[in-house]
Design a protein around this motif. Structure first.
Motif, mmCIF file in Angstrom:
data_model
loop_
_atom_site.group_PDB
_atom_site.id
_atom_site.type_symbol
_atom_site.label_atom_id
_atom_site.label_comp_id
_atom_site.label_asym_id
_atom_site.label_seq_id
_atom_site.Cartn_x
_atom_site.Cartn_y
_atom_site.Cartn_z
ATOM 1 N N TYR A 133 -61.659 8.414 -33.855
ATOM 2 C CA TYR A 133 -60.249 7.999 -32.066
ATOM 3 C C TYR A 133 -61.218 8.608 -31.205
ATOM 4 N N ALA A 134 -62.407 9.048 -31.326
ATOM 5 C CA ALA A 134 -63.567 8.853 -30.100
ATOM 6 C C ALA A 134 -63.937 8.472 -29.812
ATOM 7 N N TYR A 135 -64.568 6.828 -30.132
ATOM 8 C CA TYR A 135 -64.871 6.100 -28.798
ATOM 9 C C TYR A 135 -64.472 4.754 -29.751
ATOM 10 N N THR A 136 -64.448 3.197 -29.659
ATOM 11 C CA THR A 136 -64.689 1.952 -29.317
ATOM 12 C C THR A 136 -65.472 1.577 -29.833
ATOM 13 N N PRO A 137 -65.074 0.151 -31.316
ATOM 14 C CA PRO A 137 -66.311 -0.232 -31.642
ATOM 15 C C PRO A 137 -67.368 -0.902 -30.393
ATOM 16 N N ALA A 138 -67.165 -1.473 -29.774
ATOM 17 C CA ALA A 138 -68.244 -1.982 -28.209
ATOM 18 C C ALA A 138 -68.847 -0.492 -27.800
ATOM 19 N N ASP A 139 -68.718 0.373 -28.221
ATOM 20 C CA ASP A 139 -69.126 1.507 -26.636
ATOM 21 C C ASP A 139 -70.550 1.740 -27.145
ATOM 22 N N ASP A 140 -71.860 1.693 -26.551
ATOM 23 C CA ASP A 140 -73.121 1.459 -26.986
ATOM 24 C C ASP A 140 -73.828 2.766 -27.353
ATOM 25 N N ARG A 141 -72.690 3.683 -27.449
ATOM 26 C CA ARG A 141 -73.332 4.906 -28.150
ATOM 27 C C ARG A 141 -73.756 4.633 -29.822
ATOM 28 N N LEU A 142 -72.819 3.767 -30.308
ATOM 29 C CA LEU A 142 -72.601 3.633 -30.933
ATOM 30 C C LEU A 142 -73.718 2.500 -31.966
ATOM 31 N N ASP A 143 -74.246 1.863 -30.893
ATOM 32 C CA ASP A 143 -75.663 1.150 -31.616
ATOM 33 C C ASP A 143 -76.529 1.072 -32.632
ATOM 34 N N ASP A 144 -76.507 2.262 -32.554
ATOM 35 C CA ASP A 144 -77.787 2.688 -34.234
ATOM 36 C C ASP A 144 -77.051 2.508 -35.312
ATOM 37 N N LEU A 145 -75.447 2.431 -35.607
ATOM 38 C CA LEU A 145 -74.933 2.690 -36.326
ATOM 39 C C LEU A 145 -74.062 1.696 -37.378
ATOM 40 N N ARG A 146 -74.719 0.429 -36.318
ATOM 41 C CA ARG A 146 -74.173 -0.710 -37.005
ATOM 42 C C ARG A 146 -74.396 -1.678 -37.942
ATOM 43 N N PRO A 147 -74.505 -2.306 -38.874
ATOM 44 C CA PRO A 147 -74.903 -2.885 -40.029
ATOM 45 C C PRO A 147 -74.261 -4.299 -39.862
ATOM 46 N N ASP A 148 -75.452 -5.185 -40.179
ATOM 47 C CA ASP A 148 -76.016 -6.512 -39.765
ATOM 48 C C ASP A 148 -74.578 -7.153 -39.986
ATOM 49 N N TRP A 149 -74.006 -6.783 -41.362
ATOM 50 C CA TRP A 149 -72.447 -7.543 -42.204
ATOM 51 C C TRP A 149 -71.299 -7.390 -40.649
ATOM 52 N N LEU A 150 -71.582 -6.300 -40.226
ATOM 53 C CA LEU A 150 -70.309 -6.338 -39.766
ATOM 54 C C LEU A 150 -69.992 -7.051 -38.023
#
Length: 465
Positions: free
Chosen positions: A105-122
């Motif tokens: 609930y803390a961040y939107t998926p588009a938040d730059d702070r979550l870049d390290d978590l993004r898998p290529d298939w998503l």
């Protein structure tokens, strides 16, 4: 011979299910939905024929066929990725974020702070076009922008600019799946989980029906229904988990285990909110115990997220209700004809309140499923959501009550999803209401339809008639 006929129909249903998943989806550019509508209609026809053929089967073969169909059709639904919804991509992302120790609930998926978590298939990388521009490529891939940097973001998720909408029990479920599979596994973990939950529901229905003297053949109305294969397995909607908790609550409460039944109901509501519609029918006897346990469970599940995110736990729910037209009443397909604008919300609220009071008043506490069928089915007809998977909650109560005519409700919602036409939706919903009313009168007063039509025919046959 009867067993062979049912087996062939189930095999055909499984084959058609696999074909529909592989051949059709709503994400292809310039898609033609007509073939998907025809294929879906064929699946419902095979389902109806198999259920009718099962009436001639006796003994243990009934249970074997129902379980085999549940497993076979469900497994066939796993042969390809989701074909009518992208929700399971959001489920996967929420689970990935949660396993990293971050509140979904803390961040939107588009938040730059979550870049390290993004898998290529998503979140596939943008591709360079011949003109030198970057663009997002792929059937399920949408184009968005990162929140802080404004960089191009390619995503399989919908609504990347808003926080998650799902309640805490759903988020715990998403995280649990990703703990077991990791972030790189694509759609199959949720599909497989959906299969396990749907087959588990079939088993619960079979056991519950046997203990309560209900004809177990009615379990096929759940086990073989095309909506279960499509929405619980292929598209992996979390509503399936809510169904499991709700059905468990029903069986626990009817077994006089009110506290544990209330806990299961609270977990169901904390999965998708919609199972609250099943509550009124469980309040006739010792309802205060069920209510206290359900409310306590619901609130306790929210506590960890409230402590870390505060009011953010509401996520996108307020925005979703507004986006879907429930705030101004435009979403109500039938009510908007007589109560335009915001007045439809008031009329819907009054209708649902009256139905809930009636259900509490008239429900047999030992057999609450008819009351739950009326409450949930009426809500779906009144609210007329665009999403057919909301009707998953209705199916177990169709099976427990044997009221097959209510299957027209998920059929109408499926038609609305595939063919988003308000006039067509109104016709489908009105047809469902008429058939349900006629069949309800017939069940209450057997033979009334035959007597009415017989008298009418006799009057027309008389001279001068």
């Amino acid at each position: 011979m009867r067993i062979a006929v049912v087996s062939l129909l189930l095999a055909a249903s499984a084959a058609m299910t696999a074909f529909s998943v592989l051949a059709y989806d709503l994400f292809k550019p310039g898609r033609d939905t007509v073939p998907l509508v025809i294929c879906t209609a064929a699946l419902w026809l095979l389902f109806a024929l198999a259920v009718l053929a099962l009436r001639g089967v006796r003994g243990r073969a009934v249970v074997v066929l129902i379980l085999a169909g549940s497993v076979g059709i469900g497994a066939a639904a796993m042969v390809g990725p989701p074909n009518t919804s992208t929700d399971s991509a959001r489920y996967a992302w929420d689970g990935i974020v949660a396993t990293a120790g971050i509140s979904p609930y803390a961040y939107t998926p588009a938040d730059d702070r979550l870049d390290d978590l993004r898998p290529d298939w998503l979140f596939p990388a943008p591709e360079l076009t011949e003109s030198g521009d970057l663009e997002c490529v792929g059937e399920r891939i949408q184009t968005a922008q990162k929140t802080q940097s404004g960089d191009l973001l390619c995503s399989a998720l919908n609504r990347t600019g808003v926080p998650t909408i799902y309640p805490p029990a759903a988020e715990i479920f998403f995280a649990g799946v990703r703990v077991l599979t990791g972030p790189e596994a694509e759609y199959w973990p949720l599909q497989f989980t959906g299969l396990l939950l749907s087959v588990g529901t079939t088993v619960m229905l079979l056991v519950g029906m046997r203990r309560r003297g209900i004809d177990q053949r009615f379990a096929a109305l759940w086990a073989w229904c095309p909506l279960v294969a499509t929405e619980a397995v292929t598209n992996s909607h979390v509503d399936m988990l809510g169904v499991v908790f709700t059905l468990a609550a029903v069986f626990l409460v009817t077994g006089r285990r009110y506290w544990t039944g209330g806990i299961a109901l609270g977990a169901a509501i904390a999965t998708k909110l919609i199972p609250v519609l099943a509550a009124p029918a469980m309040l006739r006897r010792q309802g205060w115990k069920v209510t206290v346990a359900a409310v306590a469970t619901f609130l306790l599940l929210y506590v960890p997220y409230v402590l870390t995110t505060g009011i953010g736990v509401l996520g996108y729910l307020p925005g979703y209700l507004s986006e879907e037209g429930y705030e101004d009443g435009t979403r109500f397909a039938l009510l908007s004809l007589i109560a335009p604008g915001g007045s439809a919300v008031i009329v819907a609220g009054v209708l649902l309140t009256v139905i809930a009071v009636f259900v509490i008043w008239k429900t047999d506490p030992d057999q609450p499923w008819l009351g739950q069928l009326v409450m949930i089915g009426s809500a779906l007809l009144i609210l007329s959501p665009r999403y057919s998977w909301y009707a998953l909650l209705l199916l177990p109560f169709i099976a427990l009550s044997g009221r097959w005519e209510w299957l027209l409700v998920p059929m109408a919602l499926t038609l609305r999803l595939l063919v988003p036409s308000i006039p067509l939706t109104r016709v489908a919903i009105m047809t469902a209401i008429v058939v349900i009313v006629v069949m309800s009168i017939h069940r209450a007063r057997p033979g009334i339809a035959q007597r009415v039509f017989s008298r009418r025919w006799l009057s027309l046959s008389k001279p001068g008639g």
